[in-house]
Design an enzyme around this catalytic site. Structure first.
Site, PDB file in Angstrom:
ATOM      1  N   SER A  81       0.643  -1.230   0.208  1.00 41.45           N
ATOM      2  CA  SER A  81      -0.124   0.168   0.240  1.00 41.45           C
ATOM      3  C   SER A  81       0.609   0.712  -0.120  1.00 41.45           C
ATOM      4  CB  SER A  81      -0.652  -0.053   0.910  1.00 41.45           C
ATOM      5  OG  SER A  81      -1.849  -0.929   1.291  1.00 41.45           O
ATOM      6  N   ARG A  82       2.635   0.909  -0.265  1.00 43.67           N
ATOM      7  CA  ARG A  82       2.873   2.079  -0.282  1.00 43.67           C
ATOM      8  C   ARG A  82       3.398   2.812   0.924  1.00 43.67           C
ATOM      9  NH1 ARG A  82       3.684   0.407  -4.681  1.00 43.67           N
ATOM     10  NH2 ARG A  82       3.818   0.963  -6.662  1.00 43.67           N
ATOM     11  N   LEU A  83       3.336   2.116   1.758  1.00 42.89           N
ATOM     12  CA  LEU A  83       3.670   2.502   3.197  1.00 42.89           C
ATOM     13  C   LEU A  83       4.638   2.295   3.222  1.00 42.89           C
ATOM     14  CD1 LEU A  83       0.055   2.078   5.096  1.00 42.89           C
ATOM     15  CD2 LEU A  83       0.763   4.025   4.286  1.00 42.89           C
TER      16      LEU A  83
END
Length: 229
Positions: free
Chosen positions: A201-203
């Site tokens: 999730s691009r975290l």
């Protein structure tokens, strides 16, 4: 043949998954030692050419340029690579020593970003590395005036001239090809190093080392902090 510009859209959304969470508590105090740990792990994981790094330089007017070069050494002072001292990158580092490096290891979803200053390594260091290169690579260092405009076939002619000059024949694996005066190493001494680990999730996990100004160049002391993804 197409002559008009077109729009290229990238619609894939890769998801990164690394097995371990990266935090300030999970890294060692030295960014150079932490880099060596990650580099060793990248090699063990089958990353292709983990030594490939993007080197970004700027002219004195602030005009940037980037290219991929090969890391050849990491020591107590920084990151070392070798090149022609008359190349564009060398001219720009002579004008403006502030540079940036990026290592991107797709196979393990990791990156390392470095900001620092460039300085030439000693002649002795350059000679020791140059002697380890293959004969044809040493000949090439004499034949190519890197980054200059050349005519078709000109480099091949210069290679042949250098081979004759140093008595290099086809199949030769040993020859006395000395280090050219215009060729040698650069060392990038970091003042900022960021380790990036891809997450879903691009975290992504990001940990940055910032050099404490009072620390000597051969014994970096850093503040370590987490950055938002």
């Amino acid at each position: 043949m197409r002559t008009d510009a077109a729009t290229l859209r990238i619609t894939t959304h890769n998801q990164y998954i690394t097995p371990h969470t990266l935090t300030p508590a999970s890294v060692v105090p030295s960014p150079l030692l932490q880099f060596q740990e990650w580099f060793t792990a990248a090699m063990a994981s089958g990353v292709r050419e983990p030594e490939a790094m993007s080197l970004s330089t700027c002219t004195s007017a602030g005009i940037p340029s980037s290219r991929i070069v090969s890391l050849k050494q990491v020591d107590a002072k920084g990151f070392v690579f070798y090149t022609n001292y008359e190349s564009r990158k060398s001219r720009e580092m002579a004008e403006n020593p502030h540079v940036a490096l990026v290592f991107h290891w797709t196979e393990v979803s990791r990156q390392v970003r470095v900001v620092g200053t460039a300085e030439r390594v000693s002649r002795e260091e350059s000679e020791a590395y140059f002697k380890s290169r293959a004969v044809d690579s040493r000949v090439g260092a004499w034949a190519s005036k890197q980054s200059s405009v050349v005519g078709e076939g000109e480099v091949a002619e210069k290679v042949e001239e250098a081979r004759k000059r140093f008595g290099v024949e086809d199949g030769t694996t040993e020859a006395n090809v000395p280090l050219p005066d215009v060729w040698g190493g650069w060392r990038i001494t970091p003042h900022e190093v960021e380790f990036w680990s891809g997450r879903s999730s691009r975290l992504h996990d990001r940990v940055r080392y910032l050099r404490i100004k009072e620390s000597p160049p051969n014994k970096l002391k850093c503040k370590i902090e987490r950055l938002a993804p």
